[in-house]
Design a protein around this motif. Sequence first.
Motif: not given
Length: 651
Positions: A372-378, A527-541, A543-545
């Motif tokens: 589910e997480a991979r499907a969401a990211g791709i 979590f709200n304050d870290a939204q940019d960090h949260v999105l960056k983590a998802g995108r980095a993941h 890109d790698r897969i």
Amino acid sequence: MTEPTIRPSETTLRGLLDGPWAHVRQKSRDQLRGDLFAPVAGLGVAEHRERVMEQLRTIAGTEMAGYGFSSAHGGSDDVGASVVAFEMLVCDLSLMVKVGVQWGLFGGAIQALGTEEHHAWYLPRVISLGLPGCFAMTETGHGSDVQGLRTTARYDPDTQEFVVDTPDDDARKDYIGNAARDGVLAVVFAQLITGGTNHGVHALLVPIRDADGHPMPGVRIEDCGPKAGLNGVDNGRLWFDHVRVPRTALLNRYGDVAPDGSYSSPIESRNRRFFTMLGTLVRGRISVAGGAGTATKAALTIAIRYADTRRQFESPSGEEVRLLDYRAHQRRLLPALARSYALHFAQEELVRTLHDGSRGDPLSEEDQRRLEARAAGIKAVATWHATHTIQTCREACGGAGYLANNRLPQLKADTDVFTTFEGDNTVLLQLVSRGLLTRYRDSFGDLDPKGMARFVAGQFIDTVIERTAARPLIERLVDATRRRGESDIRERGWHLDLLEDREQHIVEGLARRLRRAGSGDAAFEAFNDAQDHVLKAGRAHVDRIVLEAFVAAIDRCEDPDTRAVLDKLCDLYALSIVEEDRGWFLEHGRLTASRAKAVTEAVNTLCAELRPHAAVLVDAFALPDEWLAAPIALGAEETRQEERRTGGASR
């Protein structure tokens, strides 16, 4: 330019791209032909809807309609084939969406959430199109927040019926495909209430039209009207005014109501039950990613063919220069082409996992969450890529790209909403990051000294990053690079190591940042304050897969010349990712200034080296000219064929 010494095989490339469902792709190419399936520009809404419905009826007469359904009810037990067939419907994206609504969302929900009684009664008619239906989840006031839906289904034990109600306009079902014109039955998601207790969101089958096409008593239907694109899909709004349906209308695989109103479920936790139900519908999200990918390939094929023959400005020799010979033009199109190849192979891995999980033993809870997480990211990355690339292709074709008969404006309009439906992309990347954080927490707990020691020892990749069939290959490449120290800018192991390291660093930093916040309101604010960090983590993941999927696909290619070109294309994908985020790599000491400049130089060089192969790389997508329906692409193809015949190509 001189003729390339490397000659990739279009046949080999096509075989690699067509993958395990090559027969399904070819059947689509063979069957979806002729005037009925040729793209037509400028249709009115009513005319377009009727044309798409006629196309749908034709497909219903083929095995394509039943790919994803059980063989016991007229299907083929081939979920992978159903997704691939959906991807191929680029002749008209309204048809693609209409197919997705009928056989993916509506039929898929009955199969995934219903039981044998529902399957036997409904699925044969769903497959044959004898029962056109809707998937009524989204509400005007609640889109991505499905748990917050406000439509209610209250059980009346005296009549053994559910009473479905829309409490106000914010709770109306909105943007529902098939609702405005063709739908007869709807899968309606509502808060299930029995005996005064709310058991959370469940799905029920609710008739919305009678045999004459009129709304059923208590059902109000409104047409959403013209949209920016996809006007062959009859999106509508639904209200329910105390509509009664029998107890058996509940799709009761994960939650059932007895005649006396008592509720039971094989899953005790309400939250877990909800996410399990939604998880069974992941095929829709995977399909959208694949459909966006095919639309992007069509745009790239049109733009690259055009750029390969269109000439502009004289060179010193007096001959006008082809657009694709300009480095700036290469820069616009070729990194996008490399990313499309990379996403294609990542999509194929996703479809394989979905398919395998539907045929053998069900996926474990952990594997299902990963899927589910991979499907969401791709889905998020593929649809954003489509939006950006199709616009770039439009601009790269100048005024010709703005003409409706060259297809690009329609592709742009039709795919724009892909970033929104089946999950808003920003929300989906947050879902990816939440999954990474959950795995991080499970592996390292509260980062006590022992957990931190494990982390520092480099266990992140082994414990937080999933192990795939390609993982041993990836690790060999990375280990070889690490042993050698400073690596060549185009060394594959360095690319893999760099993206792994970025993901690890970002997730570690995010976990530390959120851990300090505690719980409750403070945790939400953090979590709200870290939204940019949260999105960056998802995108980095993601890109790698995606890079790992590309590397694994190249490993399957046996033709040396074709493999050499794919290696360059993979280098271009990886280095364009690094170049795109070079600010992060510089800030965190992963690149020196000179190394960052070398990355840009390498991207330029790779564009030059891939330019002679650009036409073959898009031709390998094997999208029929009838589907492209763009004179600027067809004329370019004819010119190239003549040059090949006479040996006059000058590249």
